[in-house]
Design a protein around this motif. Structure first.
Motif, PDB file in Angstrom:
ATOM      1  N   ASP A   1       0.805  -1.218   0.000  1.00  0.00           N
ATOM      2  CA  ASP A   1       0.000   0.000   0.000  1.00  0.00           C
ATOM      3  C   ASP A   1       0.841   1.273   0.000  1.00  0.00           C
ATOM      4  OD1 ASP A   1      -2.628   1.270   0.138  1.00  0.00           O
ATOM      5  OD2 ASP A   1      -2.034   1.875   2.165  1.00  0.00           O
ATOM      6  N   ILE A   2       1.945   1.274   0.730  1.00  0.00           N
ATOM      7  CA  ILE A   2       2.688   2.539   0.901  1.00  0.00           C
ATOM      8  C   ILE A   2       4.074   2.542   0.265  1.00  0.00           C
ATOM      9  CG2 ILE A   2       1.420   3.193   2.969  1.00  0.00           C
ATOM     10  CD1 ILE A   2       3.640   2.185   4.674  1.00  0.00           C
ATOM     11  N   THR A   3       4.407   1.483  -0.495  1.00  0.00           N
ATOM     12  CA  THR A   3       5.653   1.515  -1.264  1.00  0.00           C
ATOM     13  C   THR A   3       5.323   1.176  -2.719  1.00  0.00           C
ATOM     14  OG1 THR A   3       6.313  -0.834  -1.149  1.00  0.00           O
ATOM     15  CG2 THR A   3       6.810   0.536   0.777  1.00  0.00           C
ATOM     16  N   GLU A   4       6.322   1.307  -3.559  1.00  0.00           N
ATOM     17  CA  GLU A   4       6.147   1.013  -4.977  1.00  0.00           C
ATOM     18  C   GLU A   4       6.689  -0.370  -5.348  1.00  0.00           C
ATOM     19  OE1 GLU A   4       4.462   2.918  -7.060  1.00  0.00           O
ATOM     20  OE2 GLU A   4       4.057   4.218  -5.349  1.00  0.00           O
ATOM     21  N   PHE A   5       7.008  -1.178  -4.335  1.00  0.00           N
ATOM     22  CA  PHE A   5       7.517  -2.517  -4.628  1.00  0.00           C
ATOM     23  C   PHE A   5       6.430  -3.382  -5.265  1.00  0.00           C
ATOM     24  CE2 PHE A   5      10.436  -1.347  -1.107  1.00  0.00           C
ATOM     25  CZ  PHE A   5      11.636  -1.544  -1.771  1.00  0.00           C
TER      26      PHE A   5
END
Length: 472
Positions: A418-422
């Motif tokens: 949700d909070i990273t671009e991985f």
């Protein structure tokens, strides 16, 4: 039975001491403390145990090791006989043994020169075995993620065919599986060059098998792989769906296993997650020791970068190394790729690198681009979630499926997505090499729970705020 050559007792003491150095303490205590030296007769050492079960186990596991070590120490061919004695006689013999009370350092030091081969011959032997000579235990950087796999590999290299046979090392791409597999082969050739080692990838094994069928040379193929002392096969996940090759490997496995020859395999995931692998071959892979290589944590990533920098005699600032370690969380291969690009730029243009220039150069790499310039890593998310639920990062990344671990693990996966671009694949890799579908399931599960439980949703939002506010 006479003790006509009493100094064999000293040789036995030294043999036992050397074996003790190669075996786990518990394993040595379990078996070698239950056999005693009885006597010797014309190049023959007689050992006794209190039951046939003890002797059968020692004979099947350690006879060759004992005979080889004794023969090496004495400089002559020595055989070993095993006889059953009563427990009372065994204990009495231990009490009578002067060596039982003698300090280790008082035993005679017997130096036997190792078989020496030239550097050129050593290198040729490794090349002939398909090994990469640059992969050694000495340049493998050990971290919490790899200690178990490293120690298991070293124990196998020191004592092939005796303990941990077969062994399977599994983990994601670029974690160091091939490095360890080659290290085993190189160590054996360096220290016991009389053993025949063979390293192949599963693809090479498959291609050679197909060629042997076409050229009607299947017997030659069988001889090549069934007459080795140590067989190392990389990337066995390549065998999925290749039924004929699996059949051939199955028979090769049985032949080597019955001959007590060492086998080590690597795979990109646990055997249970492979598809289109026959049950009987899967059971063979799982028969021995299975160890996993997890993604390196921040400290290990920094240690790897510093080691690589030192090896290449290149100056690189701490800030730049820290930037790489924070942002490249995927695997060792991506770390090396990032470092190589910076070193090449600095050396080819003869310029010192600034942190800003390093960010610019690495910004196009997939491992960096996915993370952008964010300081927040998956390791950080796992740590924060673990602290909130009072479980360790190791447990969240681990394989246990306790109820108390499943939800924190799923929450950490949800927040990572949700909070990273991985990508889900990269997140799965960080969570102990899990499949991307596991991450997708965890994300959907947490979304569903948040919709039906306001208190649970508030917990997730709080963790999310804490993490995003901590971003640098």
């Amino acid at each position: 039975m006479t003790d006509s050559k009493s100094n064999y007792f000293e040789f036995w003491q030294e043999t036992a001491s050397r074996i003790k150095e190669t075996l786990p303490e518990q394993e040595y205590t379990t078996w070698f403390n239950r056999i005693v030296y009885i006597g010797s007769d014309d190049r023959k050492v007689i050992l006794a145990g209190a039951s046939q079960f003890i002797l059968d186990t020692v004979i099947s596991r350690y006879r060759d090791l004992i005979v080889n070590t004794l023969s090496e120490l004495t400089g002559e061919e020595v055989s070993v006989d095993f006889i059953v004695k009563s427990r009372v006689e065994i204990e009495e013999r231990k009490k009578q043994d002067p060596g039982e009370k003698a300090p280790r350092q008082e035993a005679p030091v017997i130096q036997i020169p190792k078989q020496k081969i030239s550097v050129e011959k050593n290198l040729k032997m490794k090349t002939d075995c398909n090994l990469n000579p640059s992969y050694e235990f000495s340049n493998f950087v050990i971290g919490d993620n790899s200690t178990f796999a490293y120690n298991a590999s070293l124990a196998i290299a020191k004592n092939p065919g005796v303990s941990y046979n077969p062994c399977l090392i599994y983990g994601g791409v670029g974690m160091g599986k091939t490095h360890l597999l080659n290290s085993i082969g190189n160590y054996i050739i360096d220290n016991t060059p009389e053993l025949k080692v063979m390293y192949v990838t599963a693809e090479m094994f498959t291609n050679e098998f197909i060629e042997s069928i076409g050229a009607q040379r299947t017997q030659g193929f069988k001889n090549k792989f069934r007459k080795v002392d140590v067989l190392l096969i990389d990337d066995i996940h390549f065998l999925q769906g290749k039924d004929s090759t699996q059949e051939e490997l199955f028979h090769t496995f049985n032949n080597l296993y019955e001959s007590k020859k060492q086998m080590v395999f690597t795979c990109d995931r646990p055997i249970s997650e492979l598809k289109n692998i026959t049950d009987r071959l899967s059971s063979r892979f799982e028969r021995g020791l299975n160890v996993d290589l997890q993604p390196p944590n921040y400290e290990t990533r920094m240690a790897i970068l510093k080691s690589k920098t030192k090896k290449r005699a290149s100056a690189m600032s701490e800030d730049i190394l820290n930037y790489i370690a924070v942002n490249v969380c995927t695997n060792v291969r991506d770390l090396e790729s990032s470092l190589t690009k910076l070193i090449a730029y600095s050396e080819l243009l003869d310029q010192d690198l600034s942190l800003e220039k390093a960010k610019e150069l690495l910004g196009t790499l997939p491992s960096i681009a996915a993370n952008g310039n964010q300081a927040l890593s998956i390791d950080t998310i796992i740590k924060v979630v673990g602290e909130y639920f009072n479980v360790s990062s190791f447990e969240i990344k681990g394989k246990k499926k306790n109820k108390s671990l499943i939800q924190p693990r799923q929450i950490a996966m949800y927040l990572s997505r949700d909070i990273t671009e991985f990508s889900t694949t990269e997140i799965g890799t960080e969570f102990g090499g899990r499949d991307h579908t596991t991450v997708m399931h965890a994300f959907a599960r947490i979304v569903s729970l948040m919709k039906g439980d306001e208190a649970f949703s508030n917990t997730i939002q709080k963790l999310k705020r804490d993490l995003t506010n901590s971003k640098k």
